[in-house]
Design a protein around this motif. Structure first.
Motif, PDB file in Angstrom:
ATOM      1  N   VAL A  87       0.733  -1.333   0.013  1.00  0.00           N
ATOM      2  CA  VAL A  87       0.404  -0.087   0.022  1.00  0.00           C
ATOM      3  C   VAL A  87       0.885   1.166  -0.098  1.00  0.00           C
ATOM      4  CG1 VAL A  87      -1.578   1.298   1.226  1.00  0.00           C
ATOM      5  CG2 VAL A  87      -2.176  -0.941   1.056  1.00  0.00           C
ATOM      6  N   LYS A  88       1.894   1.285   0.798  1.00  0.00           N
ATOM      7  CA  LYS A  88       2.832   2.464   0.955  1.00  0.00           C
ATOM      8  C   LYS A  88       3.486   2.605  -0.288  1.00  0.00           C
ATOM      9  CE  LYS A  88       6.237   4.694   3.935  1.00  0.00           C
ATOM     10  NZ  LYS A  88       7.006   4.643   5.006  1.00  0.00           N
ATOM     11  N   LYS A  89       4.114   1.588  -1.111  1.00  0.00           N
ATOM     12  CA  LYS A  89       4.585   1.809  -2.282  1.00  0.00           C
ATOM     13  C   LYS A  89       3.437   2.283  -3.403  1.00  0.00           C
ATOM     14  CE  LYS A  89       7.638  -2.232  -1.613  1.00  0.00           C
ATOM     15  NZ  LYS A  89       7.951  -3.551  -1.895  1.00  0.00           N
ATOM     16  N   LEU A  90       2.454   1.850  -3.389  1.00  0.00           N
ATOM     17  CA  LEU A  90       1.354   2.280  -4.417  1.00  0.00           C
ATOM     18  C   LEU A  90       1.004   3.637  -4.234  1.00  0.00           C
ATOM     19  CD1 LEU A  90      -0.432   1.668  -6.812  1.00  0.00           C
ATOM     20  CD2 LEU A  90      -2.016   0.537  -5.078  1.00  0.00           C
ATOM     21  N   GLN A  91       0.844   4.086  -2.880  1.00  0.00           N
ATOM     22  CA  GLN A  91       0.721   5.393  -2.599  1.00  0.00           C
ATOM     23  C   GLN A  91       1.705   6.323  -3.011  1.00  0.00           C
ATOM     24  OE1 GLN A  91       2.459   7.165  -0.158  1.00  0.00           O
ATOM     25  NE2 GLN A  91       1.230   8.938  -0.286  1.00  0.00           N
ATOM     26  N   ALA A  92       2.949   5.897  -3.069  1.00  0.00           N
ATOM     27  CA  ALA A  92       3.948   6.693  -3.386  1.00  0.00           C
ATOM     28  C   ALA A  92       3.945   6.805  -5.008  1.00  0.00           C
ATOM     29  CB  ALA A  92       5.191   6.144  -3.064  1.00  0.00           C
ATOM     30  N   LYS A  93       3.341   5.984  -5.708  1.00  0.00           N
ATOM     31  CA  LYS A  93       3.091   5.949  -7.200  1.00  0.00           C
ATOM     32  C   LYS A  93       2.061   6.965  -7.693  1.00  0.00           C
ATOM     33  CE  LYS A  93       5.138   1.597  -8.406  1.00  0.00           C
ATOM     34  NZ  LYS A  93       6.672   2.401  -8.975  1.00  0.00           N
ATOM     35  N   GLU A 152       3.576  10.001  -9.112  1.00  0.00           N
ATOM     36  CA  GLU A 152       4.083  10.078 -10.392  1.00  0.00           C
ATOM     37  C   GLU A 152       3.090   9.497 -11.450  1.00  0.00           C
ATOM     38  OE1 GLU A 152       6.662   6.602  -9.912  1.00  0.00           O
ATOM     39  OE2 GLU A 152       7.566   7.538  -8.066  1.00  0.00           O
ATOM     40  N   ASN A 153       1.904   9.374 -11.114  1.00  0.00           N
ATOM     41  CA  ASN A 153       0.814   9.042 -12.185  1.00  0.00           C
ATOM     42  C   ASN A 153      -0.401   9.542 -11.951  1.00  0.00           C
ATOM     43  OD1 ASN A 153       2.077   6.460 -13.627  1.00  0.00           O
ATOM     44  ND2 ASN A 153       2.442   5.848 -11.326  1.00  0.00           N
ATOM     45  N   ASP A 157      -7.495   9.137  -9.372  1.00  0.00           N
ATOM     46  CA  ASP A 157      -8.778   8.464  -8.902  1.00  0.00           C
ATOM     47  C   ASP A 157      -8.729   7.056  -8.741  1.00  0.00           C
ATOM     48  OD1 ASP A 157      -9.743  10.979  -8.322  1.00  0.00           O
ATOM     49  OD2 ASP A 157     -10.697  11.149 -10.503  1.00  0.00           O
ATOM     50  N   ALA A 158      -8.279   6.231  -9.774  1.00  0.00           N
ATOM     51  CA  ALA A 158      -8.252   4.911  -9.757  1.00  0.00           C
ATOM     52  C   ALA A 158      -7.321   4.390  -8.537  1.00  0.00           C
ATOM     53  CB  ALA A 158      -7.700   4.327 -11.343  1.00  0.00           C
ATOM     54  N   LEU A 159      -6.005   4.839  -8.589  1.00  0.00           N
ATOM     55  CA  LEU A 159      -5.150   4.447  -7.281  1.00  0.00           C
ATOM     56  C   LEU A 159      -5.782   4.764  -6.172  1.00  0.00           C
ATOM     57  CD1 LEU A 159      -1.865   5.732  -9.217  1.00  0.00           C
ATOM     58  CD2 LEU A 159      -2.350   3.445  -8.791  1.00  0.00           C
TER      59      LEU A 159
END
Length: 127
Positions: A11-17, A20-21, A26-28
């Motif tokens: 979750v933490k890695k995805l949050q950081a992305k 960048e995206n 909204d999808a993230l």
């Protein structure tokens, strides 16, 4: 390492992305909320998940909802630095009086950041 810890790391890695995206912001956010909701179904008192979902809702501008999750983490005894930072951010966005969040701000320096949590984004001029 247990499954919940691994999921929180992801979750933490995805949050950081998200930053960048921004085209997929909204999808993230939806994906992060879904994953954190699933973690909280398994462990309703997981203060890391509560702190993170509060940060996500704050980033989405849903500060009332963010405050509910963050307050729950606080009431469960979390001493996470990110929780105290997030509480302060949400209360500033909600235009609370400084006296309502000053104690969190004062306490933040002596706290330690939990490696499984993150801070909400803060841009005072953006709202």
């Amino acid at each position: 390492m247990n499954t919940i810890t691994k999921r929180l790391e992801n979750v933490k890695k995805l949050q950081a992305k998200r930053w960048e995206n921004e085209d997929h912001w909204d999808a993230l956010n939806d994906l992060l909320v879904k994953e954190l909701d699933e973690i909280l179904l398994l462990e309703p008192n997981n203060t890391s998940a509560l702190t993170n979902i509060g940060a996500i809702y704050s980033d989405m501008g849903e500060n009332e909802k963010a405050l509910e999750y963050l307050t729950l983490a606080l009431n469960l005894g979390s001493e996470d630095k990110n929780l105290f930072v997030n509480l302060t951010i949400v209360m500033i966005y909600m235009e609370k009086h400084q006296s309502e969040y000053l104690e969190y701000l004062e306490d933040v320096e002596e706290k330690v950041e939990n490696p499984l949590t993150f801070k909400a984004h803060f841009e005072p001029q953006s709202r």
